[in-house]
Design a protein around this motif. Structure first.
Motif, PDB file in Angstrom:
ATOM      1  N   PHE A   5     -12.991  88.065  -2.185  1.00  0.00           N
ATOM      2  CA  PHE A   5     -12.883  88.114  -0.727  1.00  0.00           C
ATOM      3  C   PHE A   5     -12.593  86.738  -0.145  1.00  0.00           C
ATOM      4  O   PHE A   5     -11.752  86.587   0.745  1.00  0.00           O
ATOM      5  CB  PHE A   5     -14.167  88.676  -0.104  1.00  0.00           C
ATOM      6  CG  PHE A   5     -14.219  88.504   1.386  1.00  0.00           C
ATOM      7  CD1 PHE A   5     -13.415  89.282   2.205  1.00  0.00           C
ATOM      8  CD2 PHE A   5     -15.035  87.536   1.974  1.00  0.00           C
ATOM      9  CE1 PHE A   5     -13.441  89.117   3.592  1.00  0.00           C
ATOM     10  CE2 PHE A   5     -15.065  87.366   3.353  1.00  0.00           C
ATOM     11  CZ  PHE A   5     -14.262  88.155   4.157  1.00  0.00           C
ATOM     12  N   ILE A   6     -13.269  85.737  -0.659  1.00  0.00           N
ATOM     13  CA  ILE A   6     -13.051  84.366  -0.162  1.00  0.00           C
ATOM     14  C   ILE A   6     -11.596  83.967  -0.376  1.00  0.00           C
ATOM     15  O   ILE A   6     -10.960  83.381   0.497  1.00  0.00           O
ATOM     16  CB  ILE A   6     -13.995  83.372  -0.857  1.00  0.00           C
ATOM     17  CG1 ILE A   6     -15.438  83.655  -0.422  1.00  0.00           C
ATOM     18  CG2 ILE A   6     -13.623  81.936  -0.515  1.00  0.00           C
ATOM     19  CD1 ILE A   6     -16.465  82.797  -1.116  1.00  0.00           C
ATOM     20  N   PRO A  12     -14.481  81.739   5.091  1.00  0.00           N
ATOM     21  CA  PRO A  12     -15.230  82.675   5.932  1.00  0.00           C
ATOM     22  C   PRO A  12     -16.652  82.164   6.178  1.00  0.00           C
ATOM     23  O   PRO A  12     -17.109  81.239   5.514  1.00  0.00           O
ATOM     24  CB  PRO A  12     -15.269  83.935   5.093  1.00  0.00           C
ATOM     25  CG  PRO A  12     -15.234  83.447   3.683  1.00  0.00           C
ATOM     26  CD  PRO A  12     -14.396  82.205   3.698  1.00  0.00           C
ATOM     27  N   THR A  13     -17.324  82.762   7.151  1.00  0.00           N
ATOM     28  CA  THR A  13     -18.740  82.462   7.359  1.00  0.00           C
ATOM     29  C   THR A  13     -19.564  83.386   6.466  1.00  0.00           C
ATOM     30  O   THR A  13     -19.053  84.357   5.918  1.00  0.00           O
ATOM     31  CB  THR A  13     -19.148  82.734   8.816  1.00  0.00           C
ATOM     32  OG1 THR A  13     -19.017  84.133   9.081  1.00  0.00           O
ATOM     33  CG2 THR A  13     -18.266  81.959   9.770  1.00  0.00           C
ATOM     34  N   PHE A  14     -20.850  83.058   6.343  1.00  0.00           N
ATOM     35  CA  PHE A  14     -21.740  83.893   5.535  1.00  0.00           C
ATOM     36  C   PHE A  14     -21.683  85.341   5.992  1.00  0.00           C
ATOM     37  O   PHE A  14     -21.610  86.270   5.206  1.00  0.00           O
ATOM     38  CB  PHE A  14     -23.182  83.395   5.653  1.00  0.00           C
ATOM     39  CG  PHE A  14     -23.473  82.186   4.806  1.00  0.00           C
ATOM     40  CD1 PHE A  14     -22.467  81.302   4.436  1.00  0.00           C
ATOM     41  CD2 PHE A  14     -24.755  81.934   4.380  1.00  0.00           C
ATOM     42  CE1 PHE A  14     -22.737  80.187   3.653  1.00  0.00           C
ATOM     43  CE2 PHE A  14     -25.044  80.824   3.591  1.00  0.00           C
ATOM     44  CZ  PHE A  14     -24.041  79.958   3.235  1.00  0.00           C
ATOM     45  N   ARG A  15     -21.738  85.495   7.317  1.00  0.00           N
ATOM     46  CA  ARG A  15     -21.801  86.851   7.850  1.00  0.00           C
ATOM     47  C   ARG A  15     -20.522  87.629   7.556  1.00  0.00           C
ATOM     48  O   ARG A  15     -20.550  88.827   7.268  1.00  0.00           O
ATOM     49  CB  ARG A  15     -22.107  86.812   9.352  1.00  0.00           C
ATOM     50  CG  ARG A  15     -23.624  86.793   9.625  1.00  0.00           C
ATOM     51  CD  ARG A  15     -23.995  86.272  10.994  1.00  0.00           C
ATOM     52  NE  ARG A  15     -24.505  84.902  10.908  1.00  0.00           N
ATOM     53  CZ  ARG A  15     -25.793  84.566  10.991  1.00  0.00           C
ATOM     54  NH1 ARG A  15     -26.699  85.471  11.185  1.00  0.00           N
ATOM     55  NH2 ARG A  15     -26.163  83.312  10.865  1.00  0.00           N
ATOM     56  N   GLY A  58     -20.692  88.690   4.021  1.00  0.00           N
ATOM     57  CA  GLY A  58     -21.631  89.788   3.870  1.00  0.00           C
ATOM     58  C   GLY A  58     -21.046  91.115   4.320  1.00  0.00           C
ATOM     59  O   GLY A  58     -21.136  92.121   3.625  1.00  0.00           O
ATOM     60  N   GLN A  59     -20.419  91.078   5.475  1.00  0.00           N
ATOM     61  CA  GLN A  59     -19.848  92.305   6.024  1.00  0.00           C
ATOM     62  C   GLN A  59     -18.777  92.881   5.095  1.00  0.00           C
ATOM     63  O   GLN A  59     -18.692  94.086   4.907  1.00  0.00           O
ATOM     64  CB  GLN A  59     -19.235  91.994   7.393  1.00  0.00           C
ATOM     65  CG  GLN A  59     -19.030  93.225   8.242  1.00  0.00           C
ATOM     66  CD  GLN A  59     -18.937  92.874   9.721  1.00  0.00           C
ATOM     67  OE1 GLN A  59     -18.833  91.703  10.068  1.00  0.00           O
ATOM     68  NE2 GLN A  59     -18.973  93.876  10.573  1.00  0.00           N
ATOM     69  N   ALA A  60     -17.990  91.997   4.508  1.00  0.00           N
ATOM     70  CA  ALA A  60     -16.878  92.447   3.672  1.00  0.00           C
ATOM     71  C   ALA A  60     -17.328  92.943   2.307  1.00  0.00           C
ATOM     72  O   ALA A  60     -16.672  93.764   1.692  1.00  0.00           O
ATOM     73  CB  ALA A  60     -15.860  91.320   3.500  1.00  0.00           C
TER      74      ALA A  60
END
Lengths: 206, 206
Positions: A15-16, A27-30, A33-35
């Motif tokens: 994802f990153i 991306p941010t942590f959130r 997480g969402q992805a």
DNA sequence: AAATATACTGAACATTCGTGCAAAAGTCAA
DNA sequence: TTGACTTTTGCACGAATGTTCAGTATATTT
């Protein structure tokens, strides 16, 4: 394929990569997480630290979006090179000077080889019959000499031009590859003239 | 070099580029300010909005580090891709079948885009006047239809060929771009004929 | 079965970061 | 000089973001 990574780590890393590709920023942590279906930022942190520990990425504490891929995970298959793309060439300044740089283009090593290379965008149709069209990106080897018949990038009175190089006894002919253009004749040592490089390849978007 | 930018905008843009190059993420307002001598985050915001307004970068409000360079100012290639290089195309077998694959070539995403792509080596000079020479590597989008005027890769009686696509009422003309070659006429649905893809770019070693 | 390690959740918490005024300073034309 | 812009400062605010800590569930080890 990456046998030392867990499934979650795999999917986070992937994802990153996709996110970086798309947004040019991590991306941010959130977002991670969402992805990837991790509902707690701390869960993300856990996976990220795991990846960092295994050497797949590095983090800077306390900073936002501060994950970056390491050599190990940034796939840059060999055989590819990044070639600096020269924009307008400011007369006098060194070819690869900061202010001349327009960006980079990727090129296959079978085309550009491994030596010093620069790229520039073609303007005009004067080399049409040599298969060099307006808008093409040329790859060239920086050099100040050339052999007869080479296609060269030359600097002539502050303008960069691409032509066949045809030296004669007392003068140099820069031959276009298009009957609608005339050869450019340069008396040796007379006009403000300089060879910047020899064309070794090109790339075109149709 | 960028005559439509103020000095401040210049230096901010150049800092963002350097920062991106070094850290693979955009800087924060405060980092920009510190590096370019703007002591207020709002001053940075002002300059950034100016740059965004002029089209040199884009911002996403409310997100951290959400400045990104646009085409106009981008410094790094959108990306590189590895494109499968098709060798001999065995009649009947799917295009990308293992036995057709000769290897991979690297290509810049600005040329090949992000869709499905394959590459093949050109044989012959029949498209010379379209700037496609013997030995060039073509990039093509796999598709079985095409529009008039497209340069297509077509399979004709077990041979792959590259030509301009010119459909007519009852037949299809495959036009070469070289007067020494004749058009190939295919009666619709008659001969063993199939379009493999549409040419979108090329790469050449000189 | 108990102990340990792994892989998280959930909910504060503390920074970091972008935003929004209001005002000052600089620039340029009339 | 005045007035209209442009550019920058300063500061408070709130939203975005990483951190910490206390748990929980599950599997693995002892």
């Amino acid at each position: 394929m990456r046998p030392d990574l867990t499934e979650k780590q795999q999917s986070v890393l992937s994802f990153i990569r996709r996110y970086l590709q798309e947004y040019d920023r991590p991306p941010t942590f959130r977002e991670v997480g969402q992805a990837t279906g991790i509902s707690s930022t701390n869960g993300v942190r856990y996976v990220l630290d795991g990846l960092a520990h295994k050497g797949y990425l590095s983090r800077s504490p306390l900073l936002s979006r501060a994950v970056s891929l390491t050599e190990k995970s940034a796939r840059r298959p060999k055989g590819m090179r990044l070639i600096p793309l020269i924009g307008r060439i400011a007369a006098g300044s060194p070819l690869l000077a900061e202010e001349n740089l327009e960006g980079h283009v990727a090129a296959d090593q079978t085309v550009v080889g491994s030596g010093d290379t620069f790229a520039l965008r073609v303007k005009g149709d004067s080399m049409k019959e040599a298969g060099i069209f307006d808008g093409d990106i040329l790859f060239a080897r920086p050099q100040s000499m050339a052999q007869s018949g080479d296609i060269v990038v030359a600097m002539l009175e502050g303008e960069a031009t691409v032509k066949y190089f045809r030296p004669e006894k007392k003068r140099i002919c820069l031959m276009p590859a298009n009957p609608r253009f005339s050869p450019i004749i340069v008396e040796k040592g007379k006009r403000d003239f300089q060879i910047l490089g020899k064309v070794i390849g090109l790339m075109r978007k149709i």
